[in-house]
Design a protein around this motif. Structure first.
Motif, short mmCIF file in Angstrom:
data_model
loop_
_atom_site.label_atom_id
_atom_site.label_comp_id
_atom_site.label_asym_id
_atom_site.label_seq_id
_atom_site.Cartn_x
_atom_site.Cartn_y
_atom_site.Cartn_z
N LEU A 63 0.82 -1.21 0.00
CA LEU A 63 0.00 0.00 0.00
C LEU A 63 0.85 1.26 0.00
CD1 LEU A 63 -2.63 -1.14 2.65
CD2 LEU A 63 -3.02 -0.89 0.18
N GLY A 64 0.40 2.25 -0.77
CA GLY A 64 1.02 3.56 -0.77
C GLY A 64 0.15 4.58 -0.08
N ASN A 65 0.67 5.79 0.08
CA ASN A 65 -0.08 6.83 0.77
C ASN A 65 -1.39 7.17 0.05
OD1 ASN A 65 2.09 7.85 -1.04
ND2 ASN A 65 1.10 9.84 -0.72
N HIS A 66 -1.42 7.11 -1.28
CA HIS A 66 -2.66 7.40 -1.99
C HIS A 66 -3.69 6.29 -1.82
CE1 HIS A 66 -1.84 11.21 -4.04
NE2 HIS A 66 -0.59 10.79 -4.13
N ASP A 67 -3.25 5.06 -1.69
CA ASP A 67 -4.16 3.97 -1.44
C ASP A 67 -4.81 4.12 -0.06
OD1 ASP A 67 -3.31 2.76 -3.90
OD2 ASP A 67 -1.54 2.03 -2.83
N LEU A 68 -3.99 4.44 0.93
CA LEU A 68 -4.53 4.66 2.28
C LEU A 68 -5.45 5.87 2.30
CD1 LEU A 68 -1.36 3.94 4.44
CD2 LEU A 68 -3.37 2.48 4.14
N HIS A 69 -5.08 6.91 1.54
CA HIS A 69 -5.93 8.10 1.46
C HIS A 69 -7.31 7.73 0.89
CE1 HIS A 69 -7.14 12.24 0.91
NE2 HIS A 69 -7.25 12.08 -0.39
N ALA A 70 -7.34 6.86 -0.10
CA ALA A 70 -8.62 6.43 -0.67
C ALA A 70 -9.48 5.75 0.40
CB ALA A 70 -8.38 5.48 -1.84
N LEU A 71 -8.86 4.95 1.24
CA LEU A 71 -9.60 4.28 2.30
C LEU A 71 -10.15 5.27 3.33
CD1 LEU A 71 -7.24 1.22 2.90
CD2 LEU A 71 -9.44 1.21 1.71
N VAL A 72 -9.36 6.28 3.66
CA VAL A 72 -9.79 7.27 4.64
C VAL A 72 -10.92 8.13 4.08
CG1 VAL A 72 -9.05 9.29 5.98
CG2 VAL A 72 -7.55 7.31 5.80
N VAL A 73 -10.80 8.53 2.81
CA VAL A 73 -11.87 9.31 2.17
C VAL A 73 -13.14 8.48 2.08
CG1 VAL A 73 -12.60 10.42 0.03
CG2 VAL A 73 -10.29 10.80 0.90
N ARG A 95 -17.64 -0.97 -4.99
CA ARG A 95 -16.66 -0.24 -4.19
C ARG A 95 -16.27 -0.99 -2.93
NH1 ARG A 95 -18.29 4.93 -0.83
NH2 ARG A 95 -17.30 3.76 0.83
N ASP A 96 -17.23 -1.60 -2.25
CA ASP A 96 -16.91 -2.27 -0.99
C ASP A 96 -16.02 -3.49 -1.22
OD1 ASP A 96 -18.37 -0.39 0.38
OD2 ASP A 96 -20.17 -1.63 0.55
N ILE A 97 -16.26 -4.21 -2.28
CA ILE A 97 -15.43 -5.36 -2.62
C ILE A 97 -14.00 -4.90 -2.91
CG2 ILE A 97 -15.02 -7.17 -4.33
CD1 ILE A 97 -18.06 -7.38 -4.64
N LEU A 98 -13.89 -3.86 -3.73
CA LEU A 98 -12.58 -3.37 -4.12
C LEU A 98 -11.81 -2.79 -2.95
CD1 LEU A 98 -13.57 -1.62 -7.48
CD2 LEU A 98 -12.49 -3.86 -7.20
N LEU A 99 -12.48 -1.97 -2.14
CA LEU A 99 -11.78 -1.32 -1.02
C LEU A 99 -11.44 -2.31 0.09
CD1 LEU A 99 -13.74 2.05 -0.89
CD2 LEU A 99 -11.43 1.66 -1.77
N THR A 100 -12.29 -3.32 0.28
CA THR A 100 -11.97 -4.36 1.25
C THR A 100 -10.72 -5.13 0.81
OG1 THR A 100 -14.26 -4.62 1.96
CG2 THR A 100 -12.78 -6.47 2.37
N TRP A 101 -10.65 -5.44 -0.48
CA TRP A 101 -9.45 -6.09 -0.99
C TRP A 101 -8.22 -5.19 -0.80
CZ3 TRP A 101 -6.24 -4.43 -5.02
CH2 TRP A 101 -5.22 -5.33 -5.37
N LEU A 102 -8.38 -3.90 -1.07
CA LEU A 102 -7.26 -2.97 -0.97
C LEU A 102 -6.70 -2.92 0.45
CD1 LEU A 102 -5.63 -0.91 -2.69
CD2 LEU A 102 -7.19 0.85 -1.85
N ARG A 103 -7.57 -2.84 1.44
CA ARG A 103 -7.07 -2.71 2.81
C ARG A 103 -6.52 -4.02 3.37
NH1 ARG A 103 -10.72 -4.39 6.76
NH2 ARG A 103 -12.88 -4.60 6.08
N HIS A 104 -6.64 -5.09 2.61
CA HIS A 104 -6.04 -6.36 3.03
C HIS A 104 -4.67 -6.60 2.39
CE1 HIS A 104 -9.95 -7.30 4.76
NE2 HIS A 104 -9.41 -8.37 5.30
N GLN A 105 -4.12 -5.59 1.72
CA GLN A 105 -2.80 -5.74 1.11
C GLN A 105 -1.69 -5.45 2.13
OE1 GLN A 105 -2.94 -7.26 -1.89
NE2 GLN A 105 -5.08 -7.13 -1.26
#
Length: 278
Positions: A63-73, A95-105
């Motif tokens: 994860l990068g800072n922009h990925d984490l920013h997407a989760l916070v937004v 969106r929920d499927i994609l963002l859940t996958w993202l925060r599991h990286q």
């Protein structure tokens, strides 16, 4: 079979696809290592995220800072910044499927040959310690209580590592180092405002990878985040953010041969022109 590490994509979907074509990526046998900042600022953040989710079995992602920013937004804790291109993700039916996958990286990924992190490592950390500390943040992001972490993730303090740190302060230092670090003092005090070239580093600070006696010097570290640094291949440090978003190139490195492949930024990605690089 080949393994490729690819620099910051930041929503540049068409450029990403061109690079995959150039390297002849085959999802059946090849593996991609993505150094973070999959999304934001380019016009194809949703398309990039969907592609990654579809090909998730062929990827290793940090994860990068922009990925984490997407989760916070997405969680509603901060408003989108000027120049963000997250609306398509936030409004998508998946969106929920994609963002859940993202925060599991991962925040750090390591195999027997390489360690990958988006931004950097503090000088006190060995590679194995970095993986261990990253796991603490990964656990917080993947937990049912992940919103509590996201709500307090932002902040520049504490700005250095201490083994006695606990709770959110500890998680924030780990997160900031791994997703935001470019320069620090020889003692590991981080500075977050600098985004320029090596010749312009503020007095008293050095690139994180140039700190004397850095504990992770025995690791071959792959990272992105620092577009002004450009492509670098030193003895054990590989910087792969080549500013695709800013009209530069998107870069892949074959991890078996260290051969570099690049494609120019595609105008269809409509990079956002900002005064400061991120």
């Amino acid at each position: 079979m080949a393994t490729y590490a690819i620099g910051d994509i930041q929503g540049c979907y068409y450029t990403f696809q061109a690079l995959l074509g150039r390297i002849g990526f085959n999802q059946e046998v090849d593996e991609l290592w993505l150094v973070g900042d999959l999304v934001n600022r380019g016009s194809g953040s949703l398309e990039v995220l969907r592609w990654c989710y579809e090909h998730r079995n062929s990827l290793k992602v940090v994860l990068g800072n922009h990925d984490l920013h997407a989760l916070v937004v997405a969680a509603g804790f901060v408003n989108a910044h000027k120049g963000d291109t997250l609306d398509a993700i936030l409004q998508a039916p998946d969106r929920d499927i994609l963002l859940t996958w993202l925060r599991h990286q991962h925040l750090v990924y390591q195999n027997e040959s390489y360690l990958m992190v988006h931004a950097g490592l503090l000088p006190q950390w060995t590679g194995d310690q970095a993986v261990k500390y990253a796991a603490e943040v990964e656990l917080a992001l993947r937990s049912d209580d992940h919103l509590s972490f996201l709500a307090h993730m932002y902040g520049n303090q504490p700005d250095s590592w201490n083994d006695e740190l606990q709770g959110l302060d500890r998680l924030r230092v780990i997160t900031n180092a791994m997703t935001r670090l470019r320069v620090c003092t020889e003692q590991g005090v981080m500075e977050f405002s600098f985004k320029g070239e090596l010749s312009d580093i503020p007095t008293g600070f050095v690139p994180w990878f140039d700190v004397k006696n850095r504990a992770s010097q025995d690791k071959h570290v792959i990272f992105g985040h620092w577009s002004a640094l450009g492509l670098q291949q030193w003895q054990s440090v590989y910087a792969l953010d080549t500013g695709c978003l800013w009209g530069g190139q998107l870069t892949a490195m074959n991890l078996e041969t260290k051969v570099i492949t690049q494609v120019p930024s595609d105008p269809l990605d409509k990079p956002i022109k900002l005064k400061l690089r991120s």
